[in-house]
Design an enzyme around this catalytic site. Structure first.
Site, PDB file in Angstrom:
ATOM      1  N   HIS A 236     -11.243 152.657 130.740  1.00 43.42           N
ATOM      2  CA  HIS A 236     -10.480 153.608 131.539  1.00 43.42           C
ATOM      3  C   HIS A 236      -9.569 152.862 132.503  1.00 43.42           C
ATOM      4  O   HIS A 236      -9.740 151.670 132.754  1.00 43.42           O
ATOM      5  CB  HIS A 236     -11.413 154.533 132.339  1.00 43.42           C
ATOM      6  CG  HIS A 236     -12.202 155.464 131.489  1.00 43.42           C
ATOM      7  ND1 HIS A 236     -13.382 155.089 130.872  1.00 43.42           N
ATOM      8  CD2 HIS A 236     -11.994 156.766 131.138  1.00 43.42           C
ATOM      9  CE1 HIS A 236     -13.869 156.116 130.185  1.00 43.42           C
ATOM     10  NE2 HIS A 236     -13.047 157.138 130.328  1.00 43.42           N
TER      11      HIS A 236
ATOM     12  N   ASP B  26      -8.294 154.991 128.473  1.00 39.01           N
ATOM     13  CA  ASP B  26      -8.081 156.413 128.754  1.00 39.01           C
ATOM     14  C   ASP B  26      -7.559 156.668 130.166  1.00 39.01           C
ATOM     15  O   ASP B  26      -7.756 155.868 131.080  1.00 39.01           O
ATOM     16  CB  ASP B  26      -9.398 157.175 128.598  1.00 39.01           C
ATOM     17  CG  ASP B  26      -9.794 157.398 127.152  1.00 39.01           C
ATOM     18  OD1 ASP B  26      -9.171 156.793 126.267  1.00 39.01           O
ATOM     19  OD2 ASP B  26     -10.731 158.177 126.914  1.00 39.01           O
TER      20      ASP B  26
END
Length: 257
Positions: free
Chosen positions: A227, A81
């Site tokens: 992430h 992400d």
């Protein structure tokens, strides 16, 4: 693993209005007939379900969401992400070195500023997902229908223009999907994707602890949340360690169609 068995685009995005509206009618009826003390449990249940559906990433109360892949093979879906970022090139090199694939859930505003990175992700055979236009982390859960549609639509257009293909997957910011998310996803046929394994790598800075948390939830079909670009600066090291552990445990990464 067929595409039909994985994709979960919303079909009835306003279904929540029926049960919530019905619960409020019931609430008023109980209040009228038995008083506010008798009404209180109905109020708590109806509003509690609404909050649960919003703040629980894997909840299906407000619409369909994918939390794992339907497979018994040692396969996982690796998702990354918040990019693109300065971490993206190093992460792509790591994925290549391990023969791994990932889906990058990109923020539209960041993508349009770094189009070359977006195209490089696609060129190397990875997937692209919609992660909103501006990534309003503090208040995505509270967006109204117009702003929610704005976040989804603009990101979808930006990523489609950059890559030549519309994303099929959407991840809610911080995983929180309020009642207006499904209505914004339906016109694009987007499937909301949550996760089943995470290490809190967006805030935690110790690669060993992050990967240990992920390992506890690894299983066939797991959707792994990672992430890039976090302020602590250790996301690349975390991905490197995770890929080593996946290899050691015989897991391979897959991209749903």
């Amino acid at each position: 693993m067929s595409a039909a068995s994985v994709r979960r685009p919303p079909v009835f995005p306003h279904l929540w209005l029926l049960w919530f509206g019905g619960s409020q009618v019931l609430l008023l009826a109980v209040w009228w007939s038995a008083g506010w003390l008798a009404m209180l449990p109905v109020w708590l249940l109806s509003h509690g379900l609404l909050l649960w559906g919003t703040f629980r990433p894997g909840s299906r109360v407000l619409g369909p969401v994918l939390t794992r892949l339907p497979t018994r093979e040692r396969e996982v879906w690796l998702t990354i992400d918040d990019g693109p970022s300065a971490d993206t090139p190093a992460m792509l090199d790591l994925l290549d070195a391990h023969g791994a694939k990932a889906t990058f859930f990109l923020v539209g505003a960041r993508a349009v500023k770094q189009p070359a990175l977006v195209r490089e992700i696609v060129r190397r055979g990875h997937g692209i997902g919609n992660h909103s236009m501006g990534h309003p982390a503090a208040w995505f859960w509270a967006l109204g229908p117009v702003r929610m549609r704005h976040e989804v639509d603009r990101c979808q257009r930006a990523l489609t223009d950059l890559t030549g293909r519309p994303p099929r997957w959407f991840r809610a910011v911080v995983g929180m999907a309020n009642p207006f998310v499904s209505a914004a996803l339906k016109p694009h046929g987007l499937t909301r994707v949550a996760w089943s394994a995470r290490g809190y790598d967006g805030v935690a800075a110790d690669p060993e602890r992050v990967v240990a948390r992920i390992e506890r939830d690894l299983a066939p079909g797991a959707i792994v949340l990672m992430h890039e670009g976090a302020p602590h600066g250790h996301n690349v090291a975390m991905l490197a360690l995770l890929l080593q552990r996946l290899d050691a445990q015989g897991y391979r990464t897959v991209l749903p169609a």
